[in-house]
Design a protein around this motif. Structure first.
Motif, PDB file in Angstrom:
ATOM      1  N   GLY A 151      -7.892   5.922  10.298  1.00 54.11           N
ATOM      2  CA  GLY A 151      -8.965   5.212   9.621  1.00 54.11           C
ATOM      3  C   GLY A 151      -8.807   3.705   9.641  1.00 54.11           C
ATOM      4  N   ASP A 152      -9.434   3.076   8.649  1.00 53.83           N
ATOM      5  CA  ASP A 152      -9.420   1.618   8.601  1.00 53.83           C
ATOM      6  C   ASP A 152      -8.081   1.048   8.124  1.00 53.83           C
ATOM      7  OD1 ASP A 152      -9.701   2.549   6.027  1.00 53.83           O
ATOM      8  OD2 ASP A 152     -11.184   1.054   5.430  1.00 53.83           O
ATOM      9  N   ASN A 194       0.850  -1.177   0.000  1.00 48.87           N
ATOM     10  CA  ASN A 194       0.000   0.000   0.000  1.00 48.87           C
ATOM     11  C   ASN A 194       0.895   1.240   0.000  1.00 48.87           C
ATOM     12  OD1 ASN A 194      -1.294   2.280   1.561  1.00 48.87           O
ATOM     13  ND2 ASN A 194      -3.079   0.945   1.287  1.00 48.87           N
ATOM     14  N   ALA A 195       0.791   2.051  -1.035  1.00 44.80           N
ATOM     15  CA  ALA A 195       1.682   3.198  -1.205  1.00 44.80           C
ATOM     16  C   ALA A 195       1.538   4.227  -0.069  1.00 44.80           C
ATOM     17  CB  ALA A 195       1.434   3.868  -2.550  1.00 44.80           C
ATOM     18  N   LYS A 196       0.301   4.487   0.360  1.00 46.59           N
ATOM     19  CA  LYS A 196       0.081   5.479   1.419  1.00 46.59           C
ATOM     20  C   LYS A 196       0.743   5.022   2.725  1.00 46.59           C
ATOM     21  CE  LYS A 196      -3.543   7.916   3.954  1.00 46.59           C
ATOM     22  NZ  LYS A 196      -4.988   8.055   4.172  1.00 46.59           N
ATOM     23  N   CYS A 197       0.574   3.756   3.068  1.00 40.27           N
ATOM     24  CA  CYS A 197       1.169   3.221   4.311  1.00 40.27           C
ATOM     25  C   CYS A 197       2.687   3.180   4.201  1.00 40.27           C
ATOM     26  CB  CYS A 197       0.616   1.822   4.592  1.00 40.27           C
ATOM     27  SG  CYS A 197      -1.121   1.814   5.088  1.00 40.27           S
ATOM     28  N   PHE A 198       3.193   2.769   3.040  1.00 39.82           N
ATOM     29  CA  PHE A 198       4.642   2.681   2.865  1.00 39.82           C
ATOM     30  C   PHE A 198       5.273   4.062   2.949  1.00 39.82           C
ATOM     31  CE2 PHE A 198       8.690   1.744   0.861  1.00 39.82           C
ATOM     32  CZ  PHE A 198       8.976   0.486   1.357  1.00 39.82           C
ATOM     33  N   GLN A 225      -5.178   1.726   9.627  1.00 40.71           N
ATOM     34  CA  GLN A 225      -4.264   1.638  10.762  1.00 40.71           C
ATOM     35  C   GLN A 225      -3.839   0.199  11.082  1.00 40.71           C
ATOM     36  OE1 GLN A 225      -2.761   4.276  12.153  1.00 40.71           O
ATOM     37  NE2 GLN A 225      -1.579   2.988  13.538  1.00 40.71           N
ATOM     38  N   PRO A 226      -4.774  -0.764  11.152  1.00 39.94           N
ATOM     39  CA  PRO A 226      -4.324  -2.144  11.434  1.00 39.94           C
ATOM     40  C   PRO A 226      -3.387  -2.684  10.353  1.00 39.94           C
ATOM     41  CG  PRO A 226      -6.685  -1.943  11.782  1.00 39.94           C
ATOM     42  CD  PRO A 226      -6.223  -0.665  11.131  1.00 39.94           C
ATOM     43  N   TYR A 227      -3.675  -2.370   9.091  1.00 41.11           N
ATOM     44  CA  TYR A 227      -2.790  -2.804   8.012  1.00 41.11           C
ATOM     45  C   TYR A 227      -1.421  -2.141   8.148  1.00 41.11           C
ATOM     46  CZ  TYR A 227      -0.652  -3.473   3.519  1.00 41.11           C
ATOM     47  OH  TYR A 227       0.245  -3.792   2.536  1.00 41.11           O
ATOM     48  N   PHE A 228      -1.426  -0.848   8.453  1.00 35.75           N
ATOM     49  CA  PHE A 228      -0.171  -0.096   8.620  1.00 35.75           C
ATOM     50  C   PHE A 228       0.698  -0.728   9.709  1.00 35.75           C
ATOM     51  CE2 PHE A 228       1.965   3.590  10.769  1.00 35.75           C
ATOM     52  CZ  PHE A 228       2.900   3.850   9.767  1.00 35.75           C
ATOM     53  N   GLU A 229       0.097  -1.079  10.833  1.00 34.75           N
ATOM     54  CA  GLU A 229       0.851  -1.694  11.922  1.00 34.75           C
ATOM     55  C   GLU A 229       1.408  -3.060  11.520  1.00 34.75           C
ATOM     56  OE1 GLU A 229      -1.376  -1.546  15.596  1.00 34.75           O
ATOM     57  OE2 GLU A 229      -1.876   0.569  15.256  1.00 34.75           O
ATOM     58  N   ARG A 230       0.618  -3.853  10.783  1.00 36.46           N
ATOM     59  CA  ARG A 230       1.125  -5.152  10.293  1.00 36.46           C
ATOM     60  C   ARG A 230       2.260  -4.958   9.302  1.00 36.46           C
ATOM     61  NH1 ARG A 230      -4.296  -6.189  10.344  1.00 36.46           N
ATOM     62  NH2 ARG A 230      -4.515  -5.987   8.104  1.00 36.46           N
ATOM     63  N   MET A 231       2.169  -3.920   8.462  1.00 41.92           N
ATOM     64  CA  MET A 231       3.230  -3.644   7.495  1.00 41.92           C
ATOM     65  C   MET A 231       4.526  -3.260   8.218  1.00 41.92           C
ATOM     66  SD  MET A 231       3.578  -0.659   4.646  1.00 41.92           S
ATOM     67  CE  MET A 231       4.105   0.423   5.948  1.00 41.92           C
ATOM     68  N   LEU A 232       4.425  -2.440   9.269  1.00 44.19           N
ATOM     69  CA  LEU A 232       5.611  -2.077  10.056  1.00 44.19           C
ATOM     70  C   LEU A 232       6.263  -3.328  10.632  1.00 44.19           C
ATOM     71  CD1 LEU A 232       4.372   1.057  12.071  1.00 44.19           C
ATOM     72  CD2 LEU A 232       5.732   1.022   9.973  1.00 44.19           C
ATOM     73  N   GLU A 233       5.434  -4.229  11.136  1.00 44.28           N
ATOM     74  CA  GLU A 233       5.973  -5.467  11.695  1.00 44.28           C
ATOM     75  C   GLU A 233       6.592  -6.332  10.599  1.00 44.28           C
ATOM     76  OE1 GLU A 233       4.761  -8.402  15.218  1.00 44.28           O
ATOM     77  OE2 GLU A 233       3.184  -8.116  13.733  1.00 44.28           O
ATOM     78  N   HIS A 234       5.951  -6.415   9.454  1.00 46.22           N
ATOM     79  CA  HIS A 234       6.476  -7.198   8.330  1.00 46.22           C
ATOM     80  C   HIS A 234       7.863  -6.714   7.914  1.00 46.22           C
ATOM     81  CE1 HIS A 234       6.639  -9.381   4.546  1.00 46.22           C
ATOM     82  NE2 HIS A 234       6.896  -8.233   3.946  1.00 46.22           N
TER      83      HIS A 234
END
Length: 160
Positions: free
Chosen positions: A136-137, A106-110, A139-148
């Motif tokens: 927003g919705d 996800n470009a925005k999260c990255f 945030q959970p994906y963003f946190e998983r991406m940081l962990e990844h």
């Protein structure tokens, strides 16, 4: 005047035996370490190249083009993101038609992660940094991406 008693032969024997066993284990581990370093060097020679920390890395993240200094991507030593952009895997990274490193994310999260890493790199070590939020919705994906990518602890997220 007190005199020191001679060492007890039983304890001296036990100590010498334990010392010899530990020395043998140390030698074995040292040999394993040298073998591992040789394998790592071979992998780097096959898949990597020498890189400059201040050079710009050209990325294509989910179709969005981004340029960022390699030193920002490698700020967290020993983690996945650092390994990917350290040069060790440079030849093995997927690229788009323009030669940019392609990241299917996800470009925005990255981008938010990169901005947070830049702030981490550019701020004093003792300065408290707020946890990055995407909101927003996502945030959970963003946190998983940081962990990844292995940077969750550096950016204030202990893990999921």
């Amino acid at each position: 005047m007190l005199t020191q008693a001679p060492p007890c032969p039983t304890y001296t024997q036990a100590f010498n035996s334990k010392h010899a066993a530990l020395a043998k284990q140390f030698d074995a581990l040292e040999g394993d370490w040298k073998e591992l370093r040789a394998k790592m060097a071979a992998v780097q020679k096959e898949h990597g190249k020498e890189v400059e920390p201040n050079e710009f890395v050209r990325l294509n993240v989910g179709g969005k083009l981004m340029d960022i200094r390699r030193s920002t991507l490698t700020i967290c030593e020993g983690l996945r993101l650092e390994a990917l952009f350290s040069g060790r895997w440079e030849k093995a990274l997927r690229r788009d038609a323009s030669g940019r490193i392609f990241i299917d994310d996800n470009a925005k999260c990255f981008k938010k992660m990169l901005t947070s890493l830049q702030r981490l790199k550019d701020s004093p070590a003792d300065q408290v940094k707020p946890k990055p939020q995407i909101g927003g919705d996502q945030q959970p994906y963003f946190e998983r991406m940081l962990e990844h990518h292995g940077v969750n602890h550096a950016l204030g997220y202990p893990g999921i």
